[in-house]
Design a protein around this motif. Sequence first.
Motif, short mmCIF file in Angstrom:
data_model
loop_
_atom_site.label_atom_id
_atom_site.label_comp_id
_atom_site.label_asym_id
_atom_site.label_seq_id
_atom_site.Cartn_x
_atom_site.Cartn_y
_atom_site.Cartn_z
N LYS A 224 -58.85 15.34 -27.18
CA LYS A 224 -58.08 15.20 -25.95
C LYS A 224 -58.92 15.75 -24.79
O LYS A 224 -60.02 15.28 -24.55
N ASP A 225 -58.43 16.79 -24.10
CA ASP A 225 -59.18 17.35 -22.97
C ASP A 225 -59.94 18.61 -23.36
O ASP A 225 -60.49 19.30 -22.50
N TYR A 226 -59.97 18.93 -24.65
CA TYR A 226 -60.64 20.15 -25.11
C TYR A 226 -62.10 19.87 -25.47
O TYR A 226 -62.44 18.80 -25.99
N HIS A 227 -62.94 20.88 -25.25
CA HIS A 227 -64.37 20.78 -25.53
C HIS A 227 -64.79 21.97 -26.40
O HIS A 227 -64.54 23.12 -26.03
N ASN A 228 -65.40 21.69 -27.54
CA ASN A 228 -65.82 22.74 -28.45
C ASN A 228 -67.32 22.62 -28.76
O ASN A 228 -67.82 21.52 -29.00
N SER A 229 -67.98 23.76 -28.76
CA SER A 229 -69.42 23.80 -29.01
C SER A 229 -69.71 23.89 -30.50
O SER A 229 -68.87 24.35 -31.29
N TYR A 230 -70.90 23.47 -30.89
CA TYR A 230 -71.36 23.70 -32.26
C TYR A 230 -71.76 25.16 -32.39
O TYR A 230 -72.26 25.78 -31.45
N GLY A 231 -71.53 25.74 -33.56
CA GLY A 231 -71.89 27.13 -33.77
C GLY A 231 -70.81 27.89 -34.52
O GLY A 231 -69.97 27.29 -35.21
N LYS A 232 -70.82 29.21 -34.36
CA LYS A 232 -69.96 30.09 -35.16
C LYS A 232 -68.68 30.48 -34.42
O LYS A 232 -68.70 30.86 -33.25
N TYR A 233 -67.57 30.37 -35.13
CA TYR A 233 -66.26 30.77 -34.64
C TYR A 233 -65.73 31.90 -35.52
O TYR A 233 -65.94 31.88 -36.74
N ASN A 234 -65.08 32.88 -34.92
CA ASN A 234 -64.61 33.98 -35.76
C ASN A 234 -63.16 34.37 -35.46
O ASN A 234 -62.64 34.17 -34.36
N ASP A 236 -60.98 37.87 -36.71
CA ASP A 236 -61.13 39.13 -37.44
C ASP A 236 -62.50 39.16 -38.11
O ASP A 236 -63.51 39.02 -37.46
N ASP A 237 -62.52 39.29 -39.45
CA ASP A 237 -63.80 39.33 -40.18
C ASP A 237 -64.10 38.00 -40.87
O ASP A 237 -64.85 37.95 -41.85
N LEU A 238 -63.52 36.93 -40.36
CA LEU A 238 -63.74 35.60 -40.92
C LEU A 238 -64.58 34.79 -39.94
O LEU A 238 -64.39 34.89 -38.72
N TYR A 239 -65.47 33.98 -40.48
CA TYR A 239 -66.35 33.19 -39.63
C TYR A 239 -66.44 31.76 -40.15
O TYR A 239 -66.57 31.53 -41.36
N ILE A 240 -66.34 30.82 -39.25
CA ILE A 240 -66.54 29.41 -39.57
C ILE A 240 -67.64 28.87 -38.65
O ILE A 240 -67.53 29.00 -37.42
N THR A 241 -68.65 28.29 -39.25
CA THR A 241 -69.74 27.70 -38.48
C THR A 241 -69.66 26.18 -38.59
O THR A 241 -69.65 25.64 -39.71
N LYS A 299 -53.07 31.28 -46.29
CA LYS A 299 -53.63 32.63 -46.23
C LYS A 299 -54.11 32.99 -44.84
O LYS A 299 -53.89 34.10 -44.35
N TYR A 300 -54.78 32.02 -44.19
CA TYR A 300 -55.31 32.29 -42.85
C TYR A 300 -54.61 31.43 -41.80
O TYR A 300 -55.09 31.31 -40.68
N ASN A 301 -53.51 30.80 -42.18
CA ASN A 301 -52.82 29.92 -41.23
C ASN A 301 -52.43 30.66 -39.95
O ASN A 301 -52.07 31.84 -39.99
N ASN A 302 -52.54 29.92 -38.87
CA ASN A 302 -52.23 30.43 -37.53
C ASN A 302 -53.28 31.38 -37.00
O ASN A 302 -53.13 31.89 -35.88
N GLY A 303 -54.33 31.63 -37.75
CA GLY A 303 -55.44 32.42 -37.24
C GLY A 303 -56.26 31.57 -36.27
O GLY A 303 -56.74 30.50 -36.64
N ILE A 304 -56.42 32.04 -35.05
CA ILE A 304 -57.18 31.29 -34.04
C ILE A 304 -58.62 31.78 -34.05
O ILE A 304 -58.91 32.95 -33.78
N PHE A 305 -59.52 30.87 -34.41
CA PHE A 305 -60.95 31.18 -34.43
C PHE A 305 -61.55 30.83 -33.07
O PHE A 305 -61.40 29.71 -32.61
N SER A 306 -62.24 31.78 -32.47
CA SER A 306 -62.85 31.57 -31.15
C SER A 306 -64.36 31.50 -31.27
O SER A 306 -64.97 32.17 -32.13
N TYR A 307 -64.93 30.70 -30.42
CA TYR A 307 -66.38 30.49 -30.44
C TYR A 307 -67.12 31.77 -30.06
O TYR A 307 -66.76 32.45 -29.10
#
Length: 309
Positions: A224-234, A236-241, A299-307
């Motif tokens: 939609k109108d959102y823009h997300n960069s490639y890289g690591k999102y975290n 708490d102590d969880l990370y998604i790249t 388990k991690y539902n509703n956790g918002i990962f930020s860039y």
Amino acid sequence: MNSRKIIFSVILISVMVLVSGCGSKKKVNTSISNNSKEIENTYLDLYREYLYDDLFDSKEIASIDTFNGIIIDVDEFKEPIMIANYHDSINGNFIKAYYIKDGVVNETKTHKANQVKYLYNIKDDKLELFIYEDDSYKSYSALIDILTKNETDVRGVSENEIGEEYVLTSDNIKYGVVDKNDYDNTFNKLDELYKNRDTSTLDNELKAIKEELVVLKDDEITYKDYHNSYGKYNYDDLYITLNKDKTYRFDYDINGDYMHIDDTCKYGYKYIYCVKGSQRFRLEVVGDNKVKYIDKTKKYNNGIFSYGG
């Protein structure tokens, strides 16, 4: 003597005109006959004759008195195709498809299915027909592959894969019921349904689907109108790249030990779909450089990962 010659000449000319006129009329009649023959050999007449023998007089199908029929266009065929759905009292619901090639009707193998659905192919940006059986298999099979390829090459889409590469539409293609005891009349109504089919609802839905796609671009991910960069999102102590080549890495903590999984994601309808073996989770783009983690374990539902770069 001369008058007799004149009379004879007049009679001879009259006979020649009559003979000539009869010949022209016969030629016209032949032409009309040929035209009538061409009219009779339409797709509807070819299918009408073929399906009666194939379904109602079949030695392979348990006796049936009706079947559900659809006539519909497929881009790869000049003439519309025919789909017959019938219920075998012993083995359940089946679908066969028929198509015309070089003026001859051909048939596919019989498939256990009872529905015909439009799926939007995200990669190829087009609508495709799939058949579906909702009692046991819970899987969609590409009709064009059934018509043109070997059985082993038919694309299948399971229910839990919907949204990843194909989007199920809500369009219900209306069947017509063909009755053996009122065959010509009920068969002709299939053609009326075909010619009067309204595709405006489907067109509007397709437009809405395209507005809900997560798009993988060279420099970013958009939704939609959102823009997300490639890289690591975290979170708490969880990370998604998330990587440009569609791979991902998920780092997480198990009882103080940091572990990770990595595999690939598909950028599809409303979500980013990631998989690792039998494990599946989704990422919902909820803002600029923000994604929400969703999986069945919650388990991690509703956790918002930020860039984080």
